[in-house]
Scaffold this active site. Structure first.
Site, PDB file in Angstrom:
ATOM      1  N   PHE A 113      34.115 -53.799 -16.418  1.00 16.99           N
ATOM      2  CA  PHE A 113      33.232 -54.941 -16.190  1.00 16.99           C
ATOM      3  C   PHE A 113      33.682 -55.612 -14.901  1.00 16.99           C
ATOM      4  CE2 PHE A 113      32.800 -59.615 -17.158  1.00 16.99           C
ATOM      5  CZ  PHE A 113      31.462 -59.695 -17.497  1.00 16.99           C
ATOM      6  N   GLU A 117      36.089 -61.762  -8.535  1.00 14.30           N
ATOM      7  CA  GLU A 117      36.377 -61.414  -7.137  1.00 14.30           C
ATOM      8  C   GLU A 117      37.465 -62.356  -6.614  1.00 14.30           C
ATOM      9  OE1 GLU A 117      32.869 -61.426  -4.729  1.00 14.30           O
ATOM     10  OE2 GLU A 117      31.801 -60.056  -6.071  1.00 14.30           O
ATOM     11  N   GLY A 341      68.783 -65.659 -28.959  1.00 12.40           N
ATOM     12  CA  GLY A 341      69.044 -64.792 -27.797  1.00 12.40           C
ATOM     13  C   GLY A 341      68.362 -63.437 -27.912  1.00 12.40           C
ATOM     14  N   GLU A 364      38.987 -63.900 -19.471  1.00 15.61           N
ATOM     15  CA  GLU A 364      37.657 -64.156 -20.040  1.00 15.61           C
ATOM     16  C   GLU A 364      37.336 -65.648 -20.124  1.00 15.61           C
ATOM     17  OE1 GLU A 364      35.843 -61.524 -22.914  1.00 15.61           O
ATOM     18  OE2 GLU A 364      37.376 -60.056 -22.470  1.00 15.61           O
ATOM     19  N   GLU A 368      40.269 -74.173 -18.954  1.00 14.48           N
ATOM     20  CA  GLU A 368      39.474 -75.176 -18.234  1.00 14.48           C
ATOM     21  C   GLU A 368      37.987 -74.797 -18.236  1.00 14.48           C
ATOM     22  OE1 GLU A 368      42.336 -73.750 -17.268  1.00 14.48           O
ATOM     23  OE2 GLU A 368      43.676 -75.476 -17.388  1.00 14.48           O
TER      24      GLU A 368
END
Ligand code: CAA
Length: 380
Positions: A113, A117, A341, A364, A368
């Site tokens: 998909f 960019e 640890g 996806e 925000e």
């Protein structure tokens, strides 16, 4: 039945391989082939296209069980299904469906998909990749970024957004998408001018395939247009709504996996003369995560059920994605803390889980962006 099948497969086949696949950053070809054999690479597609004929809830349960053991395998299956194959199923012509769906739903080929960019992440409408018609072919120039499943030996195609014209919308709300005509194109792997780049060095999801893509005078037939010209942005927004249910299911699975490991370790590890699970400090962490996890799981299933009932699920999917991603990060952090640890050492799965969790608040649609989607759905 599907949940039990995937749970069993994930425990027997994925769990023993996950650490090495992650360490060597190796794509899980054998596991994908076995998932395909079990019919799990095309769960929500009709049987006439070679799919499993399942619903969204079934798909979410399968993703959840895979992510409970390994997120790289889960995202490979989820991105192929809800982001790669779904656009061709939902928007493809009968020829495009006949050309692609049998191979994709059978898991013999993977689909990718191509939305994101370098300058179009959260602002997904700010697409720069463009496609112009020339003698019956689209000529594509541009670049995509952070794309899953595009560069494997079995990658079949990527569906991309490209600008095919300008200034078509009214630009309301300052939206980048409204000013450009954005269309979707199917680009087969191997097309001259289309090159998947080198894989990224990532924080997590190390065994999954993530690369930048470049398009340099890449020519595809005019018939490669997916759906109507100019409908690309809306189509991909619709795809992302469904994809967010898959990512929420991944987060639920990962949080459950972290909890499983934390409980097992808390029963076994002794300190001050008793198992650490007998201390209230540890019990409170486990109890809090388990309660929040159950609520997050139900919200995710609700989004899936709304989608299956044909109801609007944009709001619920965004809420589920927001809540579950944050929970997965917290659950993994607490699981590492309970391991002390040892949680910082790669031999313990919680170490990988912690690295794998962070992308769930980003991919996806960042938290925000989920805020934006939720607020807009609430009329703000
Ligand atoms: N379904 C259908 N149509 C939708 C829609 C939806 N969910 N959301 C918006 N639209 C339509 C709008 O109705 C509008 O149509 P009109 O012009 O006819 O009114 C058009 O699309 C533009 O909508 P907006 O004005 O709301 O668009 P915007 O530019 O303001 O962007 C946004 C909205 C929600 C922020 C969007 O850009 C977005 O979702 N960004 C995040 C992208 C994202 O999730 N990227 C992840 C990539 S995939 C990935 O990450 C894969 C992986 O990890 C494996």
């Amino acid at each position: 039945m599907v949940r039990d099948t995937v749970r069993d497969f994930a425990r027997k086949r994925v769990a023993p391989a996950a650490e090495e696949l992650d360490r060597t950053k190796s794509f899980p070809y054998e596991i994908v082939a076995e998932l395909a054999e079990l019919g799990l690479m095309g769960i929500p597609f009709p049987e006439e296209y070679g799919g499993g004929g399942g619903d969204t809830l079934t798909y979410a349960l399968a993703v959840e069980e895979l992510a409970r053991i390994d997120s790289s395998v889960a995202i490979t299956m989820a991105a192929h299904t809800s982001l790669g194959t779904m656009p061709i199923y939902l928007f493809g012509s009968s020829e495009q469906k006949a050309d692609w769906l049998p191979e994709l739903t059978a898991g013999r080929k993977l689909a990718a998909f191509g939305l994101t960019e370098p300058d179009a992440g959260s602002d997904a409408g700010n697409t720069r990749t463009n496609a112009t018609l020339d003698e019956g072919e689209w000529v594509i120039d541009g670049a995509k970024q952070f794309i899953t499943n595009a560069g494997t030996e079995i990658s079949g195609c990527v569906t991309i957004t490209a600008v095919t014209g300008g200034q078509t919308g009214n630009g309301a709300g300052g939206s980048s998408s409204a000013r450009k005509e954005i269309s979707n194109l199917i680009v087969p792997n191997g097309t001259p001018g289309y090159e998947p780049g080198e894989p990224y060095r990532k924080m997590g999801w190390n065994a999954s395939d993530t690369r930048p893509l470049s398009f340099d005078s890449c020519r595809v037939p005019e018939s490669s247009l997916l759906g109507p010209r100019g409908a690309g942005f809306k189509q991909f927004m619709q795809i992302l709504d469904g994809g967010r249910i898959g990512v929420a299911a991944m987060a639920v699975g990962l949080a459950q996996g972290a909890l499983d490991e934390a409980i097992a370790y808390a029963k076994e590890r002794q300190a001050f003369g008793k198992p650490i699970g007998k201390f209230q400090a540890i019990q409170a962490k486990v109890a809090d995560i388990s309660a929040q996890l159950e609520a997050a799981r139900l919200l995710t299933y609700r989004a899936a059920l709304q989608k299956d009932a044909g109801e609007s699920f944009t709001l619920t999917a965004a809420q589920a994605k927001l809540i579950t991603g944050r929970l997965a990060v917290r659950a993994c952090e607490e699981a590492v803390q309970i391991h002390g640890g040892y949680g910082f050492i790669e031999e313990y799965p919680v170490c990988r889980f912690y690295r794998d969790a962070k992308i769930l608040t980003i991919g996806e649609g960042t938290d925000e962006v989920q805020h934006m989607v939720i607020a807009r759905q609430l009329g703000l």
